[in-house]
Design an enzyme around this catalytic site. Structure first.
Site, PDB file in Angstrom:
ATOM      1  N   THR A 131     -43.148  -0.504 -45.725  1.00  0.00           N
ATOM      2  CA  THR A 131     -43.725  -0.724 -46.990  1.00  0.00           C
ATOM      3  C   THR A 131     -44.293  -2.216 -47.086  1.00  0.00           C
ATOM      4  OG1 THR A 131     -42.809   1.162 -47.743  1.00  0.00           O
ATOM      5  CG2 THR A 131     -43.844  -0.356 -49.418  1.00  0.00           C
ATOM      6  N   CYS A 145     -43.955  11.067 -49.889  1.00  0.00           N
ATOM      7  CA  CYS A 145     -43.998  10.452 -50.985  1.00  0.00           C
ATOM      8  C   CYS A 145     -44.956  11.314 -51.995  1.00  0.00           C
ATOM      9  CB  CYS A 145     -45.038   9.074 -50.774  1.00  0.00           C
ATOM     10  SG  CYS A 145     -44.366   8.469 -49.180  1.00  0.00           S
ATOM     11  N   SER A 157     -41.106   0.334 -38.757  1.00  0.00           N
ATOM     12  CA  SER A 157     -39.938   0.551 -39.745  1.00  0.00           C
ATOM     13  C   SER A 157     -38.781   0.754 -38.865  1.00  0.00           C
ATOM     14  CB  SER A 157     -40.281   1.659 -40.568  1.00  0.00           C
ATOM     15  OG  SER A 157     -39.141   1.900 -41.425  1.00  0.00           O
ATOM     16  N   GLY A 158     -37.621   0.399 -39.275  1.00  0.00           N
ATOM     17  CA  GLY A 158     -36.180   1.071 -38.510  1.00  0.00           C
ATOM     18  C   GLY A 158     -36.041   2.183 -38.798  1.00  0.00           C
ATOM     19  N   THR A 168     -32.319 -14.393 -47.369  1.00  0.00           N
ATOM     20  CA  THR A 168     -31.478 -14.315 -46.312  1.00  0.00           C
ATOM     21  C   THR A 168     -31.645 -13.046 -45.350  1.00  0.00           C
ATOM     22  OG1 THR A 168     -29.781 -15.814 -47.671  1.00  0.00           O
ATOM     23  CG2 THR A 168     -29.004 -14.378 -45.760  1.00  0.00           C
ATOM     24  N   ASN A 222     -48.875   9.775 -40.473  1.00  0.00           N
ATOM     25  CA  ASN A 222     -47.635  10.571 -40.706  1.00  0.00           C
ATOM     26  C   ASN A 222     -47.717  11.803 -41.310  1.00  0.00           C
ATOM     27  OD1 ASN A 222     -48.918   8.731 -42.705  1.00  0.00           O
ATOM     28  ND2 ASN A 222     -47.252   9.581 -44.056  1.00  0.00           N
TER      29      ASN A 222
HETATM   30  C1  PLP Z   1     -42.362   5.714 -43.568  1.00  0.00           C
HETATM   31  C2  PLP Z   1     -43.915   5.183 -43.406  1.00  0.00           C
HETATM   32  C3  PLP Z   1     -44.081   3.930 -44.121  1.00  0.00           C
HETATM   33  C4  PLP Z   1     -43.021   3.219 -45.234  1.00  0.00           C
HETATM   34  O1  PLP Z   1     -41.840   2.866 -44.195  1.00  0.00           O
HETATM   35  P1  PLP Z   1     -40.505   2.261 -45.039  1.00  0.00           P
HETATM   36  O2  PLP Z   1     -39.855   1.643 -43.842  1.00  0.00           O
HETATM   37  O3  PLP Z   1     -39.906   3.619 -45.408  1.00  0.00           O
HETATM   38  O4  PLP Z   1     -40.936   1.197 -46.111  1.00  0.00           O
HETATM   39  C5  PLP Z   1     -45.279   3.387 -43.820  1.00  0.00           C
HETATM   40  N1  PLP Z   1     -46.249   3.696 -43.170  1.00  0.00           N
HETATM   41  C6  PLP Z   1     -46.175   5.080 -42.389  1.00  0.00           C
HETATM   42  C7  PLP Z   1     -47.172   5.488 -41.720  1.00  0.00           C
HETATM   43  C8  PLP Z   1     -44.647   5.834 -42.690  1.00  0.00           C
HETATM   44  O5  PLP Z   1     -44.618   6.803 -42.021  1.00  0.00           O
END
Ligand code: PLP
Length: 391
Positions: free
Chosen positions: A72, A324, A199-200, A237, A151
């Site tokens: 995000t 979401c 994203s992790g 940090t 997604n």
């Molecule tokens: C989950 C997702 C995000 C958001 O990722 P976060 O690390 O949860 O903020 C953004 N873009 C896509 C396509 C996602 O699947």
């Protein structure tokens, strides 16, 4: 009751091998990477190591990786940072109609600052046509953003082609690769991208960590001020345990992809074939240009909420599309963009596979879905059994 988690697009379990590398940084190795002493150096080394791994996984240089609090923030930094850096040159942005809200809402915010946004439609499978992008690029366009893979419906976009068009016009190109990372090979040069979000927690790493790849020379304005971390691009940090974990997660994903991606794709296809035997069902998203773990299906005469509740009672975790939008009754913008009528979109579920999912799980859920869809339809005042499946 055996529980089956089929919501890996929302988040994944943290791999125990990831937890292992994180723990020392939550315990004795607590130093601040900005400190000159041994504690600081130990933490700095962990951050540097993770940066090398993440960069290596996408064909980037370590100095091009900016760690953020997640995708995000990476998407926000890409969109707003590019806009702020370029507003003297132009105020036009192009995005696909099916971007994640983390891209769409920063764009919406920018409209209040005098930016104009052009949304590029997708076809019935969720594909962006690169020619459409070519047609709407203007002299004052400063950013094009098209996600690597969606997604909700799993469609894999022609990012390399779109990137070539943007690059040819000197326009910065961003791709949200959050769902693609770890599921398909990604190379920033082959993809022609300037910016790429990750994203992790979507790749068996911790939550609250991600990264933005920023190609050398690409201008992105900073908007977190108060520290020189991340080469002056993101103050604060560093989240050392999470960064170390993210690095390990990306390393493992890279190792496992050659076996895992085809394994999950075969399970996905078995799953889709089984589900489509249920009458008046349809697959959403592209049939083959699709993430190996994504299944998105609609059942006429049902509603997502009843389906999800019944699945949950039976121990199966699924989703109504994007996490979401769950809880809202509006059809998702993605299902609307592929042309699903609202009453079809209303009966949609997303089932996303992961490393722990087996063929036995898939077969069990196909049987369950058959029963659940029938019982939801039996309770529906409008369902007519004669309705025909469209695909
Ligand atoms: C989950 C997702 C995000 C958001 O990722 P976060 O690390 O949860 O903020 C953004 N873009 C896509 C396509 C996602 O699947």
């Amino acid at each position: 009751m055996r529980r089956i988690y089929l919501d890996h697009a929302a988040t994944t379990p943290v791999d125990p091998r990831v937890v292992e590398v994180m723990l020392p940084f939550l315990r004795e190795k607590f130093g601040n990477p900005g400190s000159v002493h041994a504690w600081g150096q130990e933490a700095r080394e962990a951050v540097d190591r993770a940066r090398e791994i993440v960069a290596g996984a996408i064909g980037a240089h370590p100095s091009e990786i900016v760690f953020t609090s997640g995708a995000t923030e990476a998407d926000n930094l890409a969109v707003i940072g590019t806009a702020l850096a370029a507003e003297e040159r132009g105020r036009h942005i192009i995005v696909s109609a099916i971007e994640h809200h983390a891209v769409l809402e920063p764009c919406e915010f920018l409209t209040s600052r005098g930016f104009e946004i052009t949304g590029v439609p997708v076809d019935g499978d969720g594909l962006v046509d690169p020619d459409q992008v070519r047609r709407v690029i203007r002299d004052d366009t400063v950013l094009v953003s098209v996600m690597a893979a969606n997604n909700e419906i799993g469609t894999i976009e022609p990012v390399a082609e779109i990137g070539q068009i943007a690059r040819g016009r000197g326009v910065t190109f961003h791709t949200d690769a959050t769902q693609a990372l770890g599921q398909m090979p990604l190379d920033v040069d082959a993809l022609n991208v300037h910016l790429l979000a990750m994203s992790g927690h979507k790749v068996y790493g911790p939550k609250g960590i991600g990264a933005l790849y920023v190609r050398k020379g690409t201008r992105v304005a900073r908007w977190l001020h108060g520290g020189a971390q991340e080469r002056n691009r993101r103050a604060g940090t560093e989240n050392v345990p999470a960064i170390a974990g993210f690095g390990r997660a990306v390393e493992l994903a890279r190792e496992m992809m050659p076996q895992e991606a085809p394994r999950q794709a075969a399970l996905r296809d078995r799953f889709i074939a089984g589900i489509l035997e249920i009458e008046a069902s349809r697959l959403n998203g592209h049939p083959s240009r699709r993430l190996p773990n994504n299944v998105n299906v609609s059942f006429e005469g049902t509603d997502s909420e009843s389906l999800l509740l019944a699945l949950d009672l039976a121990g199966v975790a699924a989703s109504s599309g994007s996490t979401c939008t769950s809880g809202s009754l509006e059809p998702s913008h993605v299902l609307t963009a592929i042309g699903l009528p609202p009453e079809t979109a209303a009966g949609t579920v997303r089932l996303t596979l992961g490393r722990g999912i087996t063929e036995a799980d898939i077969d069990e859920v196909i049987g369950l879905l058959r029963e659940i869809v029938a019982s939801v339809r039996a309770a529906s005042p409008t369902w007519k059994p004669s309705a025909r499946a469209r695909r």
